[in-house]
Write a protein that holds these residues in place. Structure first.
Motif, short mmCIF file in Angstrom:
data_model
loop_
_atom_site.label_atom_id
_atom_site.label_comp_id
_atom_site.label_asym_id
_atom_site.label_seq_id
_atom_site.Cartn_x
_atom_site.Cartn_y
_atom_site.Cartn_z
N TYR A 165 0.84 -1.20 0.00
CA TYR A 165 0.00 0.00 0.00
C TYR A 165 0.87 1.25 0.00
O TYR A 165 1.93 1.27 0.64
CB TYR A 165 -0.86 0.06 1.27
CG TYR A 165 -2.21 -0.61 1.13
CD1 TYR A 165 -3.35 0.15 0.94
CD2 TYR A 165 -2.32 -1.99 1.18
CE1 TYR A 165 -4.59 -0.47 0.81
CE2 TYR A 165 -3.55 -2.61 1.06
CZ TYR A 165 -4.68 -1.84 0.88
OH TYR A 165 -5.91 -2.43 0.75
N ARG A 166 0.42 2.27 -0.68
CA ARG A 166 0.99 3.61 -0.50
C ARG A 166 0.04 4.35 0.43
O ARG A 166 -1.09 4.64 0.06
CB ARG A 166 1.08 4.35 -1.83
CG ARG A 166 2.43 4.19 -2.50
CD ARG A 166 2.43 4.82 -3.87
NE ARG A 166 2.37 6.28 -3.82
CZ ARG A 166 3.41 7.05 -3.52
NH1 ARG A 166 4.57 6.54 -3.20
NH2 ARG A 166 3.29 8.36 -3.52
N LEU A 167 0.51 4.61 1.64
CA LEU A 167 -0.33 5.30 2.62
C LEU A 167 -0.09 6.80 2.53
O LEU A 167 1.04 7.26 2.65
CB LEU A 167 0.01 4.86 4.04
CG LEU A 167 -0.37 3.47 4.50
CD1 LEU A 167 -0.04 3.33 5.98
CD2 LEU A 167 -1.85 3.22 4.27
N SER A 168 -1.14 7.52 2.32
CA SER A 168 -1.07 8.98 2.38
C SER A 168 -1.54 9.38 3.77
O SER A 168 -2.71 9.20 4.12
CB SER A 168 -1.98 9.57 1.30
OG SER A 168 -2.01 10.97 1.42
N ILE A 169 -0.62 9.86 4.58
CA ILE A 169 -0.94 10.20 5.96
C ILE A 169 -1.14 11.71 6.05
O ILE A 169 -0.23 12.49 5.75
CB ILE A 169 0.17 9.74 6.91
CG1 ILE A 169 0.33 8.22 6.77
CG2 ILE A 169 -0.13 10.12 8.35
CD1 ILE A 169 1.46 7.64 7.56
N VAL A 170 -2.34 12.09 6.42
CA VAL A 170 -2.70 13.52 6.42
C VAL A 170 -3.05 13.95 7.84
O VAL A 170 -3.97 13.40 8.45
CB VAL A 170 -3.90 13.77 5.48
CG1 VAL A 170 -4.32 15.23 5.54
CG2 VAL A 170 -3.56 13.36 4.06
N GLY A 171 -2.30 14.90 8.36
CA GLY A 171 -2.60 15.45 9.68
C GLY A 171 -3.39 16.73 9.52
O GLY A 171 -3.04 17.59 8.70
N VAL A 172 -4.46 16.85 10.28
CA VAL A 172 -5.31 18.03 10.15
C VAL A 172 -5.03 19.00 11.30
O VAL A 172 -4.64 18.57 12.39
CB VAL A 172 -6.81 17.66 10.11
CG1 VAL A 172 -7.10 16.76 8.93
CG2 VAL A 172 -7.26 17.01 11.40
N PRO A 173 -5.24 20.30 11.09
CA PRO A 173 -5.03 21.24 12.19
C PRO A 173 -6.07 21.03 13.29
O PRO A 173 -7.22 20.72 13.00
CB PRO A 173 -5.17 22.62 11.53
CG PRO A 173 -5.79 22.40 10.21
CD PRO A 173 -5.65 20.97 9.85
N GLY A 174 -5.65 21.20 14.54
CA GLY A 174 -6.55 20.91 15.65
C GLY A 174 -7.37 22.08 16.14
O GLY A 174 -8.41 21.88 16.76
N GLN A 175 -6.92 23.28 15.87
CA GLN A 175 -7.62 24.43 16.44
C GLN A 175 -8.99 24.62 15.77
O GLN A 175 -9.14 24.40 14.57
CB GLN A 175 -6.77 25.68 16.28
CG GLN A 175 -5.48 25.60 17.07
CD GLN A 175 -4.57 26.77 16.76
OE1 GLN A 175 -4.74 27.87 17.28
NE2 GLN A 175 -3.61 26.55 15.88
#
Lengths: 122, 166
Positions: free
Chosen positions: B49-59
């Protein structure tokens, strides 16, 4: 003596009043907080400022990634006109919204002047 | 190679960027003064698998950015800072995704030296997470355990991977 934020509001009001087809303007901190705004009624300033900061950040990174140098503007065009972002010194972003008939050369020139004035206040 | 998108969500300063950087040290982090304002992003190759890891802003004010980034997520890692209240923005985001049958796991980040009532309690309107992991994200090795769990909820398998930042 007006405060820096009152002066910033004055700069934005002058920009919107003197530039044809400009419908609103705002200054936003780099972390997405509103500093001053002259935006159309009903605009959610908090949302708009957060999106502006995110767009600018993405634009800067994309410019770096594609070797386009230091970011000067982010330009978004929709059916009803334009959204343009420009750095106002190292700590703020100037954002304007303009109608579809706006003369972009004029808008950018006026924005540049306003951004310089805002930058001097911060 | 198949691709999968994994969303890393949670309140501000929960440890989302710390987790992503631990997995991929040169991951992209768009931040101002240490606070993510646009996104984190990294690619990992794992078990075909190619994992696209996306972190979102928390505020809270970045809600629109979160919604856009969440589109198409196939799994969610909810990072919760031990001792803090459950973040209603993350509850809302996870609820929307679980309504589309997207699985999620919870990482409770127990930051060394911090005190307070630790733990994570499932909000009543959310299904149970696949797993709850208690750890200190700054300790070596914990991020890999989380990746293994994330792979299990995505495809039922863990293991060898290669990371690439963006």
């Amino acid at each position: 003596m007006p405060t820096p934020f009152e002066q910033m509001n004055h700069i934005l009001k002058t920009l919107v009043a003197n530039t044809p087809d400009l419908e609103g303007a705002a200054t936003v901190s780099l972390d997405g907080l509103i500093l001053a705004s002259v935006l159309p009624a009903g605009t959610d300033e908090d949302r708009v400022s957060a999106m502006a900061a995110a767009l600018l950040s993405l634009g800067e990174r994309t410019a770096q990634e594609l070797q386009r140098g230091t970011l000067e503007q982010v330009y978004v065009r929709g059916d009803n006109g334009y959204i343009i972002l420009m750095a106002a010194g190292p700590e703020a972003v100037l954002e304007v919204i303009a109608g579809g008939g706006a003369k972009l050369g004029m808008v950018l020139l006026d924005m540049k002047r306003a951004a310089q004035e805002v930058s001097r206040l911060l | 190679m198949r691709t999968a998108k994994v969303l890393v969500a949670g309140a501000g300063e929960a440890g989302k960027s710390t987790l992503i950087q631990a997995l991929v040290p040169d991951a992209m982090n768009l931040a101002v003064q240490g606070r993510t304002i646009a996104m984190d992003h990294a690619m990992l190759e794992c078990n075909g698998y190619r994992l696209s890891i996306v972190g979102v802003p928390g505020q809270e004010r970045f809600g629109d950015v979160r919604s856009v980034l969440a589109e198409g997520a196939q799994g969610v890692v909810w990072v919760h800072r031990g001792g803090s209240a459950i973040d209603s923005e993350t509850v809302s985001l996870v609820r929307d995704l679980t309504n589309h049958e997207v699985p999620y796991l919870v990482v409770v980040n127990h930051i060394a030296g911090e005190s307070g009532p630790h733990g994570w309690k499932r909000p009543v309107d959310l299904p149970s997470p696949t797993v709850i992991i208690n750890c200190d994200l700054k300790s070596p090795g914990n991020a890999l355990s989380i990746l293994r769990e994330a792979m299990q909820i995505l495809i039922g398998g863990p293991a060898t991977f290669a990371g690439k930042g963006n």
